[in-house]
Structure formats: structure tokens, C-alpha cells
Design an enzyme around this catalytic site. Structure first.
Site, PDB file in Angstrom:
ATOM      1  N   GLU A 228       0.076  -3.304   4.689  1.00 47.43           N
ATOM      2  CA  GLU A 228      -1.083  -2.400   4.792  1.00 47.43           C
ATOM      3  C   GLU A 228      -1.155  -1.707   6.148  1.00 47.43           C
ATOM      4  O   GLU A 228      -0.842  -2.306   7.168  1.00 47.43           O
ATOM      5  CB  GLU A 228      -2.372  -3.215   4.642  1.00 47.43           C
ATOM      6  CG  GLU A 228      -3.056  -3.104   3.302  1.00 47.43           C
ATOM      7  CD  GLU A 228      -3.610  -1.719   2.986  1.00 47.43           C
ATOM      8  OE1 GLU A 228      -3.714  -0.879   3.895  1.00 47.43           O
ATOM      9  OE2 GLU A 228      -3.936  -1.482   1.820  1.00 47.43           O
ATOM     10  N   ASP A 229      -1.596  -0.451   6.134  1.00 45.87           N
ATOM     11  CA  ASP A 229      -1.787   0.261   7.416  1.00 45.87           C
ATOM     12  C   ASP A 229      -3.270   0.461   7.733  1.00 45.87           C
ATOM     13  O   ASP A 229      -3.594   1.052   8.761  1.00 45.87           O
ATOM     14  CB  ASP A 229      -1.109   1.645   7.385  1.00 45.87           C
ATOM     15  CG  ASP A 229      -1.836   2.602   6.462  1.00 45.87           C
ATOM     16  OD1 ASP A 229      -2.238   2.182   5.362  1.00 45.87           O
ATOM     17  OD2 ASP A 229      -2.023   3.776   6.846  1.00 45.87           O
TER      18      ASP A 229
ATOM     19  N   LYS B 263     -11.159  -0.822  -1.618  1.00 43.47           N
ATOM     20  CA  LYS B 263     -10.875  -1.711  -0.488  1.00 43.47           C
ATOM     21  C   LYS B 263     -12.003  -1.514   0.526  1.00 43.47           C
ATOM     22  O   LYS B 263     -12.442  -0.384   0.687  1.00 43.47           O
ATOM     23  CB  LYS B 263      -9.530  -1.345   0.168  1.00 43.47           C
ATOM     24  CG  LYS B 263      -8.321  -1.488  -0.744  1.00 43.47           C
ATOM     25  CD  LYS B 263      -7.066  -0.929  -0.055  1.00 43.47           C
ATOM     26  CE  LYS B 263      -5.885  -0.865  -1.013  1.00 43.47           C
ATOM     27  NZ  LYS B 263      -4.696  -0.209  -0.460  1.00 43.47           N
TER      28      LYS B 263
ATOM     29  N   SER C 168      -2.531   0.524  -4.288  1.00 45.37           N
ATOM     30  CA  SER C 168      -3.028   1.696  -3.555  1.00 45.37           C
ATOM     31  C   SER C 168      -4.377   2.152  -4.080  1.00 45.37           C
ATOM     32  O   SER C 168      -4.679   2.008  -5.255  1.00 45.37           O
ATOM     33  CB  SER C 168      -2.016   2.839  -3.714  1.00 45.37           C
ATOM     34  OG  SER C 168      -2.581   4.065  -3.299  1.00 45.37           O
ATOM     35  N   ALA C 169      -5.173   2.745  -3.185  1.00 45.25           N
ATOM     36  CA  ALA C 169      -6.471   3.306  -3.586  1.00 45.25           C
ATOM     37  C   ALA C 169      -6.318   4.708  -4.166  1.00 45.25           C
ATOM     38  O   ALA C 169      -7.257   5.255  -4.738  1.00 45.25           O
ATOM     39  CB  ALA C 169      -7.394   3.382  -2.370  1.00 45.25           C
ATOM     40  N   SER C 170      -5.119   5.275  -4.044  1.00 44.19           N
ATOM     41  CA  SER C 170      -4.958   6.689  -4.392  1.00 44.19           C
ATOM     42  C   SER C 170      -4.779   6.938  -5.880  1.00 44.19           C
ATOM     43  O   SER C 170      -4.025   6.233  -6.560  1.00 44.19           O
ATOM     44  CB  SER C 170      -3.751   7.259  -3.649  1.00 44.19           C
ATOM     45  OG  SER C 170      -3.509   8.580  -4.091  1.00 44.19           O
TER      46      SER C 170
ATOM     47  N   LYS D  88      -9.079   5.407   6.162  1.00 45.74           N
ATOM     48  CA  LYS D  88      -7.806   4.951   5.598  1.00 45.74           C
ATOM     49  C   LYS D  88      -8.035   3.815   4.607  1.00 45.74           C
ATOM     50  O   LYS D  88      -8.804   2.895   4.889  1.00 45.74           O
ATOM     51  CB  LYS D  88      -6.857   4.479   6.705  1.00 45.74           C
ATOM     52  CG  LYS D  88      -6.289   5.618   7.529  1.00 45.74           C
ATOM     53  CD  LYS D  88      -5.224   5.094   8.490  1.00 45.74           C
ATOM     54  CE  LYS D  88      -4.717   6.200   9.389  1.00 45.74           C
ATOM     55  NZ  LYS D  88      -3.854   5.665  10.452  1.00 45.74           N
ATOM     56  N   GLY D  89      -7.360   3.890   3.487  1.00 43.23           N
ATOM     57  CA  GLY D  89      -7.412   2.798   2.505  1.00 43.23           C
ATOM     58  C   GLY D  89      -8.614   2.854   1.583  1.00 43.23           C
ATOM     59  O   GLY D  89      -8.618   2.221   0.541  1.00 43.23           O
TER      60      GLY D  89
ATOM     61  N   ASN E 139      -3.422   9.625  -6.752  1.00 40.60           N
ATOM     62  CA  ASN E 139      -2.200  10.435  -6.762  1.00 40.60           C
ATOM     63  C   ASN E 139      -0.938   9.579  -6.595  1.00 40.60           C
ATOM     64  O   ASN E 139       0.154  10.111  -6.408  1.00 40.60           O
ATOM     65  CB  ASN E 139      -2.248  11.461  -5.619  1.00 40.60           C
ATOM     66  CG  ASN E 139      -3.402  12.441  -5.762  1.00 40.60           C
ATOM     67  OD1 ASN E 139      -3.500  13.135  -6.772  1.00 40.60           O
ATOM     68  ND2 ASN E 139      -4.289  12.490  -4.785  1.00 40.60           N
TER      69      ASN E 139
ATOM     70  N   ASP F 278       0.879  -1.162   0.000  1.00 46.38           N
ATOM     71  CA  ASP F 278       0.000   0.000   0.000  1.00 46.38           C
ATOM     72  C   ASP F 278       0.927   1.226   0.000  1.00 46.38           C
ATOM     73  O   ASP F 278       2.124   1.104   0.294  1.00 46.38           O
ATOM     74  CB  ASP F 278      -0.869  -0.038   1.270  1.00 46.38           C
ATOM     75  CG  ASP F 278      -1.685   1.217   1.436  1.00 46.38           C
ATOM     76  OD1 ASP F 278      -2.330   1.636   0.456  1.00 46.38           O
ATOM     77  OD2 ASP F 278      -1.679   1.790   2.547  1.00 46.38           O
ATOM     78  N   LEU F 279       0.390   2.384  -0.336  1.00 44.54           N
ATOM     79  CA  LEU F 279       1.244   3.583  -0.405  1.00 44.54           C
ATOM     80  C   LEU F 279       1.118   4.480   0.842  1.00 44.54           C
ATOM     81  O   LEU F 279       2.040   4.580   1.659  1.00 44.54           O
ATOM     82  CB  LEU F 279       0.882   4.401  -1.657  1.00 44.54           C
ATOM     83  CG  LEU F 279       1.636   5.716  -1.816  1.00 44.54           C
ATOM     84  CD1 LEU F 279       3.097   5.472  -2.202  1.00 44.54           C
ATOM     85  CD2 LEU F 279       0.968   6.599  -2.876  1.00 44.54           C
ATOM     86  N   ASP F 280      -0.080   5.099   0.957  1.00 45.19           N
ATOM     87  CA  ASP F 280      -0.275   6.085   2.034  1.00 45.19           C
ATOM     88  C   ASP F 280      -0.223   5.419   3.411  1.00 45.19           C
ATOM     89  O   ASP F 280      -1.013   4.527   3.702  1.00 45.19           O
ATOM     90  CB  ASP F 280      -1.643   6.769   1.871  1.00 45.19           C
ATOM     91  CG  ASP F 280      -1.757   7.560   0.573  1.00 45.19           C
ATOM     92  OD1 ASP F 280      -0.869   8.376   0.309  1.00 45.19           O
ATOM     93  OD2 ASP F 280      -2.738   7.353  -0.171  1.00 45.19           O
TER      94      ASP F 280
ATOM     95  N   THR G 164       1.904   9.998   4.326  1.00 46.93           N
ATOM     96  CA  THR G 164       0.885  10.892   3.765  1.00 46.93           C
ATOM     97  C   THR G 164      -0.493  10.699   4.388  1.00 46.93           C
ATOM     98  O   THR G 164      -1.388  11.509   4.139  1.00 46.93           O
ATOM     99  CB  THR G 164       0.753  10.659   2.243  1.00 46.93           C
ATOM    100  OG1 THR G 164       0.777   9.250   2.028  1.00 46.93           O
ATOM    101  CG2 THR G 164       1.866  11.320   1.473  1.00 46.93           C
TER     102      THR G 164
HETATM  103  C1  BG6 Z   1      -5.681   5.747   0.222  1.00 40.70           C
HETATM  104  C2  BG6 Z   1      -5.736   6.573   1.484  1.00 40.70           C
HETATM  105  O1  BG6 Z   1      -4.377   5.294   0.024  1.00 40.70           O
HETATM  106  O2  BG6 Z   1      -6.068   6.531  -0.905  1.00 40.70           O
HETATM  107  C3  BG6 Z   1      -7.114   7.211   1.650  1.00 40.70           C
HETATM  108  O3  BG6 Z   1      -5.461   5.750   2.595  1.00 40.70           O
HETATM  109  C4  BG6 Z   1      -7.475   7.993   0.397  1.00 40.70           C
HETATM  110  O4  BG6 Z   1      -7.087   8.040   2.780  1.00 40.70           O
HETATM  111  C5  BG6 Z   1      -7.386   7.083  -0.826  1.00 40.70           C
HETATM  112  O5  BG6 Z   1      -8.798   8.506   0.499  1.00 40.70           O
HETATM  113  C6  BG6 Z   1      -7.682   7.831  -2.126  1.00 40.70           C
HETATM  114  O6  BG6 Z   1      -6.635   8.737  -2.358  1.00 40.70           O
HETATM  115  P1  BG6 Z   1      -6.657   9.934  -3.363  1.00 40.70           P
HETATM  116  O7  BG6 Z   1      -5.244  10.451  -3.308  1.00 40.70           O
HETATM  117  O8  BG6 Z   1      -7.011   9.386  -4.717  1.00 40.70           O
HETATM  118  O9  BG6 Z   1      -7.686  10.904  -2.889  1.00 40.70           O
HETATM  119 MG    MG Z   2      -2.680   3.198   3.582  1.00 40.00          MG
END
Ligand code: BG6
Ligand code: MG
Length: 218
Positions: A169-170, A145, A114-116, A45-46, A118, A9-11, A17
Site C-alpha cells: 500500500e502507498d 479504506k 483497490s478503491a478504484s 490517496k486510497g 477504473n 493496491d493499484l494506484d 497513477t
Molecule cells: C484509489 C486512489 O486507488 O482509488 C484514490 O488512491 C482514488 O486517489 C480512488 O480516489 C478511487 O478511484 P477512481 O478511479 O474510482 O476514481
Molecule cells: Mg494507492
């Protein structure tokens, strides 16, 4: 040689972050007259940006139009991006480079999960892109997730069966996703939060190269 799939996982696992997501959501929620605790934040989170806003609105018993929903998501992301604009390698969490270098030395396939949306920007900013054989992020999935989709795609891209994958994973949702995917879940954080993980460590300083070796060979 044994090959396992190592999925990160990333964040909150690779980079510090999670705190910026928390700050940005908290500001947005407070502007709407909604408050939530750090404990409740564990549920954010996640999970995806959409799901996070849905939860916050739910906590505040608020319903808004689709247009407003989209505008609020953009606002949160702008705020989040302002926090990470100056980001550099100092935001990499302790001992993550040691683990990534060790996996590279041992020729093990590594993916991001990762779910992000970014994620790629962040990995580039902190110069870790080269360590990953595959990257699966919020742009590649349709289900958030704890749905295991993100990790199953990662396993597929690495060419490793799910049962031979390990996930760092956190988040509560992420550990659940790894468990549902039939992967070994390694929680990074607090035992009281991540009790459903197969292994739990406070941070990567507690994870020895010998432990990683045992995961590879078992
Ligand atoms: C996850 C974070 O990695 O990404 C969440 O733990 C976040 O907090 C999710 O909402 C989505 O991220 P982003 O950067 O696309 O808004
Ligand atoms: Mg995370």
C-alpha cells in the site's frame, strides 16, 4: 507448500497513477476556489471518489446539492481518464514485474485490492491482468479504506486467512485498512507518511526476492 495471500493496491503501488488523481482533483478543487497541498493530498490517496470529494468540499467549507456532487465526480473522472487514455506499460512502477513474476514462480496467490472503479481498465491497459488470481476494486465494495472490506474480500477470494495475507500500500488509509484486517502491511513510499506500516520501502527496488521468500515461509 506455504501459501500466503499477496494483495496489491493499484494506484501508486503498481502503476504511477496517483499523480493523475492528484492533478485531476487539484484542477476540480481550484475551479471551485479551493486549494490543497501535496501533504493534504495524502489524505485523498486510497479513499473512494465520493470520500475524496467530500474531503475537498470540507476543506473549502462548501456544501453543494446532490446533483452538483454527482456532476463533479463525473467531471473529475473524465479528467482523470483523459490522463490515463494514453497509458501503457511505461507507467508500471519500477520492479513491480519482477515481484509479480517471482510470486508466480513461487505459486503464491495474488489479488488486487483497490478503491478504484477504473482498476480493471488500467490493469488491462498495462497488460498485467494475468498475474492476478482475484481482483477486488471500487465496484466490489461498499465501504472505503480505511475500512478493511476490500482486503477481507480479497483474502476470501484467494482462500487465505487474513492473518496470512500481506498488503502492499502507498496510502495512509490503505495501511490502516490492512492493519485493521489483521494483515501484514507493507508501505511503499515515505517513512514520514507510512510510519504505521509493518514494513516500509521507498519502492520495489528495495524489496528483494529473499525478503518475499521470508514472507512466504514465515
Ligand atoms: C484509489 C486512489 O486507488 O482509488 C484514490 O488512491 C482514488 O486517489 C480512488 O480516489 C478511487 O478511484 P477512481 O478511479 O474510482 O476514481
Ligand atoms: Mg494507492
Amino acid at each position: 507448500m506455504n501459501k500466503k495471500g499477496f494483495i496489491f493496491d493499484l494506484d501508486g503501488v503498481i502503476v504511477d497513477t496517483a499523480k493523475y488523481h492528484f492533478l485531476a482533483w487539484k484542477k476540480l478543487a481550484n475551479d471551485l476556489g479551493i486549494d490543497f497541498t501535496e501533504e493534504e493530498n495524502e489524505q485523498l490517496k486510497g479513499v473512494s471518489r465520493v470520500k475524496s470529494l467530500e474531503k475537498i468540499l470540507d476543506w473549502g467549507n462548501k456544501s453543494i446539492s446532490d446533483e452538483k456532487f454527482t456532476a463533479l465526480m463525473a467531471k473529475k473522472n473524465d479528467d482523470y481518464l483523459s490522463h490515463i487514455a494514453e497509458m501503457d506499460e511505461s507507467e508500471i512502477l519500477i520492479d513491480v514485474p519482477r515481484i509479480l513474476n517471482f510470486l508466480r514462480e513461487r505459486n503464491q496467490p495474488v489479488s488486487l485490492g483497490s478503491a478504484s472503479k477504473n482498476a480493471r481498465t488500467i490493469l488491462e491497459r498495462v497488460n498485467l491482468m494475468d498475474y492476478f488470481n482475484a481482483i477486488v476494486d471500487g465496484n466490489d465494495v461498499s465501504k472505503a479504506k480505511p475500512d478493511p472490506e476490500v482486503f477481507l474480500i480479497a483474502a476470501e477470494l484467494l482462500g487465505v486467512k487474513p492473518e496470512n495475507c500481506l498488503v502492499f500500500e502507498d496510502s495512509v488509509a490503505g495501511v490502516e485498512a490492512a492493519n485493521i484486517a489483521n494483515m501484514i502491511s507493507i508501505g511503499i513510499g515515505d517513512k514520514s507518511v507510512l510510519g504505521h506500516a509493518n514494513y516500509i520501502f521507498k519502492d520495489f527496488t528495495e524489496i528483494s526476492n529473499e525478503f518475499i521468500n521470508s514472507l512466504i515461509t514465515n
